[in-house]
Enzyme design. Structure first.
Site, PDB file in Angstrom:
ATOM      1  N   ASP A 141       0.831  -1.198   0.000  1.00 13.10           N
ATOM      2  CA  ASP A 141       0.000   0.000   0.000  1.00 13.10           C
ATOM      3  C   ASP A 141       0.870   1.254   0.000  1.00 13.10           C
ATOM      4  O   ASP A 141       0.471   2.300   0.528  1.00 13.10           O
ATOM      5  CB  ASP A 141      -0.933  -0.009   1.225  1.00 13.10           C
ATOM      6  CG  ASP A 141      -2.071   0.999   1.090  1.00 13.10           C
ATOM      7  OD1 ASP A 141      -2.658   1.373   2.127  1.00 13.10           O
ATOM      8  OD2 ASP A 141      -2.351   1.423  -0.052  1.00 13.10           O
ATOM      9  N   LYS A 144       2.734   3.386  -5.713  1.00 11.01           N
ATOM     10  CA  LYS A 144       2.179   2.354  -6.621  1.00 11.01           C
ATOM     11  C   LYS A 144       3.213   1.822  -7.606  1.00 11.01           C
ATOM     12  O   LYS A 144       3.211   0.645  -7.937  1.00 11.01           O
ATOM     13  CB  LYS A 144       0.938   2.874  -7.336  1.00 11.01           C
ATOM     14  CG  LYS A 144      -0.109   3.449  -6.383  1.00 11.01           C
ATOM     15  CD  LYS A 144      -0.367   2.545  -5.167  1.00 11.01           C
ATOM     16  CE  LYS A 144      -1.038   3.293  -4.043  1.00 11.01           C
ATOM     17  NZ  LYS A 144      -0.982   2.534  -2.758  1.00 11.01           N
ATOM     18  N   ASP A 169      -3.264  -3.122  -2.410  1.00 11.87           N
ATOM     19  CA  ASP A 169      -4.321  -2.126  -2.448  1.00 11.87           C
ATOM     20  C   ASP A 169      -4.205  -1.304  -3.735  1.00 11.87           C
ATOM     21  O   ASP A 169      -3.139  -1.229  -4.349  1.00 11.87           O
ATOM     22  CB  ASP A 169      -4.215  -1.184  -1.234  1.00 11.87           C
ATOM     23  CG  ASP A 169      -5.434  -0.268  -1.117  1.00 11.87           C
ATOM     24  OD1 ASP A 169      -5.270   0.845  -0.587  1.00 11.87           O
ATOM     25  OD2 ASP A 169      -6.523  -0.653  -1.588  1.00 11.87           O
ATOM     26  N   ASN A 170      -5.304  -0.697  -4.157  1.00 16.60           N
ATOM     27  CA  ASN A 170      -5.310   0.297  -5.245  1.00 16.60           C
ATOM     28  C   ASN A 170      -4.924  -0.218  -6.622  1.00 16.60           C
ATOM     29  O   ASN A 170      -4.356   0.532  -7.435  1.00 16.60           O
ATOM     30  CB  ASN A 170      -4.375   1.471  -4.903  1.00 16.60           C
ATOM     31  CG  ASN A 170      -4.608   2.007  -3.540  1.00 16.60           C
ATOM     32  OD1 ASN A 170      -3.730   1.948  -2.685  1.00 16.60           O
ATOM     33  ND2 ASN A 170      -5.800   2.527  -3.304  1.00 16.60           N
ATOM     34  N   GLU A 199     -11.534   3.992  -1.018  1.00 17.00           N
ATOM     35  CA  GLU A 199     -11.922   4.329   0.352  1.00 17.00           C
ATOM     36  C   GLU A 199     -12.782   5.592   0.410  1.00 17.00           C
ATOM     37  O   GLU A 199     -12.470   6.611  -0.191  1.00 17.00           O
ATOM     38  CB  GLU A 199     -10.687   4.509   1.266  1.00 17.00           C
ATOM     39  CG  GLU A 199      -9.579   5.392   0.738  1.00 17.00           C
ATOM     40  CD  GLU A 199      -8.520   4.642  -0.020  1.00 17.00           C
ATOM     41  OE1 GLU A 199      -8.805   3.595  -0.605  1.00 17.00           O
ATOM     42  OE2 GLU A 199      -7.377   5.113  -0.057  1.00 17.00           O
TER      43      GLU A 199
HETATM   44  C1  LIG Z   1       9.170   3.306  -1.919  1.00 15.60           C
HETATM   45  N1  LIG Z   1       9.361   2.748  -0.617  1.00 15.60           N
HETATM   46  C2  LIG Z   1       8.696   3.139   0.490  1.00 15.60           C
HETATM   47  N2  LIG Z   1       9.161   2.717   1.689  1.00 15.60           N
HETATM   48  C3  LIG Z   1       8.519   3.091   2.820  1.00 15.60           C
HETATM   49  N3  LIG Z   1       7.421   3.875   2.849  1.00 15.60           N
HETATM   50  C4  LIG Z   1       6.956   4.310   1.661  1.00 15.60           C
HETATM   51  C5  LIG Z   1       7.545   3.963   0.447  1.00 15.60           C
HETATM   52  N4  LIG Z   1       6.830   4.539  -0.562  1.00 15.60           N
HETATM   53  C6  LIG Z   1       5.827   5.224   0.020  1.00 15.60           C
HETATM   54  N5  LIG Z   1       5.897   5.088   1.360  1.00 15.60           N
HETATM   55  C7  LIG Z   1       4.937   5.613   2.339  1.00 15.60           C
HETATM   56  O1  LIG Z   1       3.706   4.914   2.078  1.00 15.60           O
HETATM   57  C8  LIG Z   1       2.627   5.860   2.003  1.00 15.60           C
HETATM   58  C9  LIG Z   1       2.272   6.092   0.575  1.00 15.60           C
HETATM   59  C10 LIG Z   1       1.192   5.566   0.044  1.00 15.60           C
HETATM   60  C11 LIG Z   1       0.852   5.830  -1.386  1.00 15.60           C
HETATM   61  N6  LIG Z   1      -0.582   5.614  -1.535  1.00 15.60           N
HETATM   62  C12 LIG Z   1      -1.255   6.283  -2.446  1.00 15.60           C
HETATM   63  O2  LIG Z   1      -0.700   7.052  -3.233  1.00 15.60           O
HETATM   64  C13 LIG Z   1      -2.713   6.100  -2.484  1.00 15.60           C
HETATM   65  C14 LIG Z   1      -3.463   7.016  -3.232  1.00 15.60           C
HETATM   66  C15 LIG Z   1      -4.843   6.921  -3.290  1.00 15.60           C
HETATM   67  C16 LIG Z   1      -5.603   7.896  -4.090  1.00 15.60           C
HETATM   68  C17 LIG Z   1      -6.655   7.470  -4.895  1.00 15.60           C
HETATM   69  C18 LIG Z   1      -7.376   8.405  -5.675  1.00 15.60           C
HETATM   70  C19 LIG Z   1      -7.050   9.746  -5.604  1.00 15.60           C
HETATM   71  F1  LIG Z   1      -7.745  10.649  -6.315  1.00 15.60           F
HETATM   72  C20 LIG Z   1      -6.003  10.174  -4.788  1.00 15.60           C
HETATM   73  C21 LIG Z   1      -5.280   9.253  -4.034  1.00 15.60           C
HETATM   74  C22 LIG Z   1      -5.525   5.912  -2.575  1.00 15.60           C
HETATM   75  C23 LIG Z   1      -4.765   4.998  -1.827  1.00 15.60           C
HETATM   76  O3  LIG Z   1      -5.374   4.004  -1.120  1.00 15.60           O
HETATM   77  C24 LIG Z   1      -3.378   5.075  -1.779  1.00 15.60           C
HETATM   78  O4  LIG Z   1      -2.697   4.127  -1.056  1.00 15.60           O
HETATM   79  C25 LIG Z   1       3.156   7.124   2.648  1.00 15.60           C
HETATM   80  O5  LIG Z   1       3.014   7.034   4.035  1.00 15.60           O
HETATM   81  C26 LIG Z   1       4.626   7.093   2.219  1.00 15.60           C
HETATM   82  O6  LIG Z   1       5.448   7.861   3.069  1.00 15.60           O
HETATM   83 MG   LIG Z   2      -4.012   2.483  -0.559  1.00 12.96          MG
END
Ligand SMILES: CNc1ncnc2c1ncn2[C@@H]1O[C@H](/C=C/CNC(=O)c2cc(-c3ccc(F)cc3)cc(O)c2O)[C@@H](O)[C@H]1O
Ligand SMILES: [Mg+2]
Length: 215
Positions: A141, A144, A169-170, A199
């Site tokens: 999650d 992406k 997810d997603n 969600e």
């Molecule tokens: C790359 N390695 C990584 N290692 C550790 N943590 C990481 C990480 N990448 C990202 N993260 C963290 O995960 C989280 C990121 C999640 C990215 N999720 C999304 O973009 C997302 C986005 C949507 C979304 C859907 C529609 C919309 F219009 C706008 C947003 C819905 C979701 O359920 C999502 O999960 C943050 O907390 C970030 O700091």
């Molecule tokens: Mg998600």
């Protein structure tokens, strides 16, 4: 300066949820995100599917990629039996700090290992540092476009073995096309799509469950 959205989510937990009651933490976050401010938690609808997969797998070791505020971490950890745990990776220190407090409020800190760092840096150390043989369940999650490279890294590190379940997810919204193509076309995975909604909205989204069949 203005508070951040994760800080406002934590405040909703601290004012509406009961310490030591994970379900009240989940309910408080869902209520806040449905009626006050949308946030990218897996949410209640997809969360119920996550719950059913956790119950079906009854995992001993879980890896979560992308903790954010800890909503799905709490959903997973509340279903784990004594001795089981979820390792959750989060590279944003502000989000990690919020998530620690949400997890603590739910009383599940004994079942959670929150690691502040990037998946790409930490996955190669999982065996050595946490004594993990292989993960029973991986919940993806995070960014992406990192789903596929991190899945390949987990395979290379021997952290995915016969029977390991990947739950992503997603896969529709925002979408993870390269990951979907990989798990659906690979002879080493048995993949199925759980149709749901993004969600707190009516938009389509869903979870992809992929079981590793071995080499
Ligand atoms: C790359 N390695 C990584 N290692 C550790 N943590 C990481 C990480 N990448 C990202 N993260 C963290 O995960 C989280 C990121 C999640 C990215 N999720 C999304 O973009 C997302 C986005 C949507 C979304 C859907 C529609 C919309 F219009 C706008 C947003 C819905 C979701 O359920 C999502 O999960 C943050 O907390 C970030 O700091
Ligand atoms: Mg998600």
């Amino acid at each position: 300066t203005r508070t951040s959205r994760p800080q406002r989510i934590l405040k909703a937990v601290q004012t509406k949820a009961t310490v030591g009651d994970p379900q009240s933490v989940i309910t408080a976050i869902d209520h806040f995100c449905r009626h006050r401010e949308w946030a990218m938690n897996v949410g209640d609808e997809k969360g119920s599917i996550l719950d059913s997969v956790v119950n079906e797998v009854s995992p001993v070791t879980v890896l979560e990629l992308g903790t954010y505020c800890g909503y799905s971490t709490v959903r997973i950890a509340r279903l784990l039996p004594p001795g089981a745990c979820v390792i959750t990776l989060e590279f944003n220190p502000d989000y990690a700090a919020i998530a620690r407090q949400v997890i603590k409020w739910s009383g599940l800190e004994d079942k959670v290992q929150l690691v502040e760092g990037a998946s790409g840096d930490w996955i190669p150390w999982m065996k050595e540092h946490f004594g993990v043989q292989a993960f029973d369940l991986v919940f993806l999650d995070h960014w992406k476009e990192r789903y596929l490279p991190d899945t390949k890294l987990l395979e290379e590190c021997g952290l995915i073995q016969k029977g390991t379940v990947l739950l992503a997810d997603n896969v529709i919204c925002p979408g993870t096309p390269d990951y979907l193509e990989y798990v659906r076309n690979s002879p080493h995975y048995n993949s199925q799509y759980y149709r749901s909604h993004l969600e707190y909205t009516k938009a389509e989204d869903g979870l992809e469950k992929s079981v590793f069949l071995g080499y």
